[in-house]
Enzyme design. Structure first.
Site, short mmCIF file in Angstrom:
data_model
loop_
_atom_site.label_atom_id
_atom_site.label_comp_id
_atom_site.label_asym_id
_atom_site.label_seq_id
_atom_site.Cartn_x
_atom_site.Cartn_y
_atom_site.Cartn_z
N GLU A 174 0.83 -1.20 0.00
CA GLU A 174 0.00 0.00 0.00
C GLU A 174 0.87 1.26 0.00
O GLU A 174 1.95 1.28 0.60
CB GLU A 174 -0.94 0.00 1.21
CG GLU A 174 -2.03 -1.05 1.08
CD GLU A 174 -3.08 -0.97 2.17
OE1 GLU A 174 -4.26 -1.24 1.86
OE2 GLU A 174 -2.74 -0.65 3.33
N CYS B 120 -1.16 6.44 10.16
CA CYS B 120 0.03 5.77 10.70
C CYS B 120 -0.34 4.48 11.44
O CYS B 120 -1.21 4.50 12.31
CB CYS B 120 0.77 6.72 11.63
SG CYS B 120 2.29 6.06 12.30
#
Length: 357
Positions: A93, A345
């Site tokens: 990703e 994150c």
């Protein structure tokens, strides 16, 4: 499974050597790399000043586009996440974060990750393999294609391009240092991407020997360290790497990096309720930061897969930040981007049809 090497992985010298091996002129290397990295072509046929015979030789030996877009998700805040399939059928990703005319890309450097940090969903994937330099560069080039194809413009009215690179996606970048170094050198090359070293940040969980190697190689980049705790007990509980290289060893490597490069180091610090977002943690963070040329980038824990870890309340976050700032430590709180598409994150992990892979 055998697959072709990505032509973007080759350095200029390696490409010249290959050209000699196939009875072609070495000067063609500069022309080819301008097509790859300046024009960012999508097929060999676009290289109009390269002979059809040489284009055919390249096509037989090297892949030009090794990543295939599988999925694309757009957040309500403008963040874009791509799921790319590699030539050998794995998935990674990549995230693009637009902000104030800048287009930052968080790139993956490995398929999965071996570090097993408790707050990171990528850890659940385990480690499969390193990405080639060409594959990492293609993450960036694919984002540039997206910006061009969708009419994004820069502040000067030209076609927008990626402005900042963050090696903070899937994987531990320093465990793939050879390819990360190649990528940084290609991006920094004035004849190619011409990207300043301060626009590239390599993030590590704390692989101490590789921090030193990063300096030895003179890799053009900034360094960020995922500190995420202020003592060995807590850090080892959420980051197993600390059992091999505890905080004391990590700080020695950070000090050497600062001394030899004269650069700041950014400490990334995930705020976890009752672990890293406490008055005690604030005092310990101050003790670590006060004597060093460092900045702290605080990140409130994003939703993950560990039910024992919780985000602190807004009040706890404010109290923590106030305590650290009172000691004149430079600390900022990162505004979470892309949470709704699992692009923030610690949230990257290939998930399709209800199964993680």
């Amino acid at each position: 499974m055998e697959w072709q090497r990505n032509i973007k992985t080759l350095t200029t010298d390696e490409l010249k050597a290959w050209l000699r091996d196939v009875d072609e002129k070495p000067y063609r290397a500069d022309q080819i790399q301008k097509w790859l990295f300046c024009q960012q072509v999508r097929s060999y046929d676009e290289m109009v000043n390269i002979s059809p015979a040489l284009r055919e030789k390249m096509a037989k030996q090297f892949t030009l586009c090794g990543l295939k877009e599988d999925q694309r998700s757009v957040s309500v805040d403008g963040t874009v996440k791509w799921l790319f399939e590699t030539e050998d059928g794995h998935h990674i990703e990549t995230v693009m974060i637009p902000a104030n005319g800048r287009y930052s890309v968080c790139v993956s450097t490995q398929v999965g990750c071996a570090m097993n940090c408790a707050f990171c969903r990528t850890a659940k994937m385990g480690f499969t393999r390193n990405l080639e330099a060409g594959e990492i560069l293609e993450e960036i080039i694919n984002v540039n294609w997206y910006l061009k194809d969708n009419g994004f413009m820069n502040e000067e009215g030209g076609v927008a391009q990626v402005t900042n690179i963050i090696f903070m996606g899937m994987g531990e970048p320093l465990n793939n240092l050879e390819n990360v170094h190649r990528v940084c050198c290609t991006l920094h090359n004035q004849k190619l991407f011409n990207m300043g070293a301060k626009r590239m940040t390599v993030s590590t969980s704390g692989v101490v020997p590789k921090i030193k190697e990063l300096v030895d190689r003179n890799t053009p980049c900034c360094l960020a360290v995922s500190l995420n705790s202020t003592n060995n007990e807590y850090r080892s509980s959420v980051m197993p790497v600390n059992k091999t290289w505890p905080i004391e060893k990590l700080l020695e490597a950070v000090d050497e990096y600062i001394r030899r490069t004269d650069n700041y180091v950014t400490f990334e610090f995930v705020l976890i309720q009752n672990i890293t977002c406490t008055p005690k943690a604030a005092k310990e963070l101050i003790r670590i930061c006060a004597p060093r040329r460092v900045k702290v980038n605080a990140i409130v824990l994003n939703d993950g897969d560990d039910p024992t870890l919780h985000a602190p309340t807004p009040e706890e976050v404010e109290d923590f930040l106030a305590a650290v700032r009172a000691a004149e430590i430079q600390i900022t709180i990162r505004n979470p981007r892309g949470r709704d598409i699992l692009a923030a994150c610690g949230q990257l992990a290939y998930k399709k049809e209800g199964k993680e892979c």
